[in-house]
Design an enzyme around this catalytic site. Sequence first.
Site, PDB file in Angstrom:
ATOM      1  N   HIS A  49      17.940  53.950   1.359  1.00  0.00           N
ATOM      2  CA  HIS A  49      18.448  54.616   2.562  1.00  0.00           C
ATOM      3  C   HIS A  49      18.630  53.596   3.687  1.00  0.00           C
ATOM      4  O   HIS A  49      19.693  53.516   4.313  1.00  0.00           O
ATOM      5  CB  HIS A  49      17.470  55.720   2.977  1.00  0.00           C
ATOM      6  CG  HIS A  49      17.836  56.447   4.221  1.00  0.00           C
ATOM      7  ND1 HIS A  49      18.138  57.778   4.226  1.00  0.00           N
ATOM      8  CD2 HIS A  49      17.950  56.043   5.518  1.00  0.00           C
ATOM      9  CE1 HIS A  49      18.419  58.162   5.468  1.00  0.00           C
ATOM     10  NE2 HIS A  49      18.300  57.106   6.268  1.00  0.00           N
ATOM     11  N   GLU A  50      17.599  52.817   3.944  1.00  0.00           N
ATOM     12  CA  GLU A  50      17.670  51.841   5.037  1.00  0.00           C
ATOM     13  C   GLU A  50      18.589  50.674   4.682  1.00  0.00           C
ATOM     14  O   GLU A  50      19.303  50.161   5.554  1.00  0.00           O
ATOM     15  CB  GLU A  50      16.269  51.347   5.409  1.00  0.00           C
ATOM     16  CG  GLU A  50      15.335  52.447   5.883  1.00  0.00           C
ATOM     17  CD  GLU A  50      15.920  53.337   6.971  1.00  0.00           C
ATOM     18  OE1 GLU A  50      16.745  52.870   7.790  1.00  0.00           O
ATOM     19  OE2 GLU A  50      15.543  54.526   7.010  1.00  0.00           O
ATOM     20  N   HIS A  52      22.096  51.631   5.436  1.00  0.00           N
ATOM     21  CA  HIS A  52      22.396  51.451   6.869  1.00  0.00           C
ATOM     22  C   HIS A  52      22.693  49.976   7.160  1.00  0.00           C
ATOM     23  O   HIS A  52      23.628  49.656   7.906  1.00  0.00           O
ATOM     24  CB  HIS A  52      21.215  51.894   7.734  1.00  0.00           C
ATOM     25  CG  HIS A  52      21.054  53.364   7.860  1.00  0.00           C
ATOM     26  ND1 HIS A  52      22.036  54.200   8.345  1.00  0.00           N
ATOM     27  CD2 HIS A  52      19.988  54.166   7.591  1.00  0.00           C
ATOM     28  CE1 HIS A  52      21.599  55.444   8.356  1.00  0.00           C
ATOM     29  NE2 HIS A  52      20.353  55.449   7.891  1.00  0.00           N
TER      30      HIS A  52
END
Length: 184
Positions: A89-90, A93
């Site tokens: 998820h990170e 980003h």
Amino acid sequence: MNTPVLPHPDPDRLAALDHEALLAALHERVEAAWRLCHEVHPGLPRPRLWCDLRGKSAGQAHFGRGGLRFNPVLLAENRETFLVEVVPHEMAHWLVQHLDDGHLARPHGREWQTVMRRLFGLEPRTTHRFDTRRASPAPHRYRCGCREHGFTARRHAMARRGHRYRCRHCAQTLVYLGRAALEN
């Protein structure tokens, strides 16, 4: 249903890791995710890594600091899910931000969702489902007309200095009830 691209960690091995070994496993997972992203975007810088995030957030891509921040309490309590879901998820980003027009992309917009699905083989979930009580204790109890609210020490101090808080649901001013016993 998508198939995750990164190898799934062994839950028994993860459960047996001490704090330092768990942090090493986190570093390894971030490195594996970065290598995968680097294959599709060779100019992607390697993020620095910190385990200093507190509160309810599991992770954060921090572009000002040049890296990824993770919550060590939520990592320790949710080892497998943390490595499987939060790290990609990170990293998604991180990748989207470093694309040519990445600064224009919405945080969980189409570009981020595409990276999650196509690159990591995961469903793009914007929030985790971890129990955050130990990571973000709110021992100061306040009450309004419709419910009880938990305040952190910082928010409680603001209220004690005269800042008035209102409930977003019933609009009543919150009244201090006292300190709650913390659960173990």
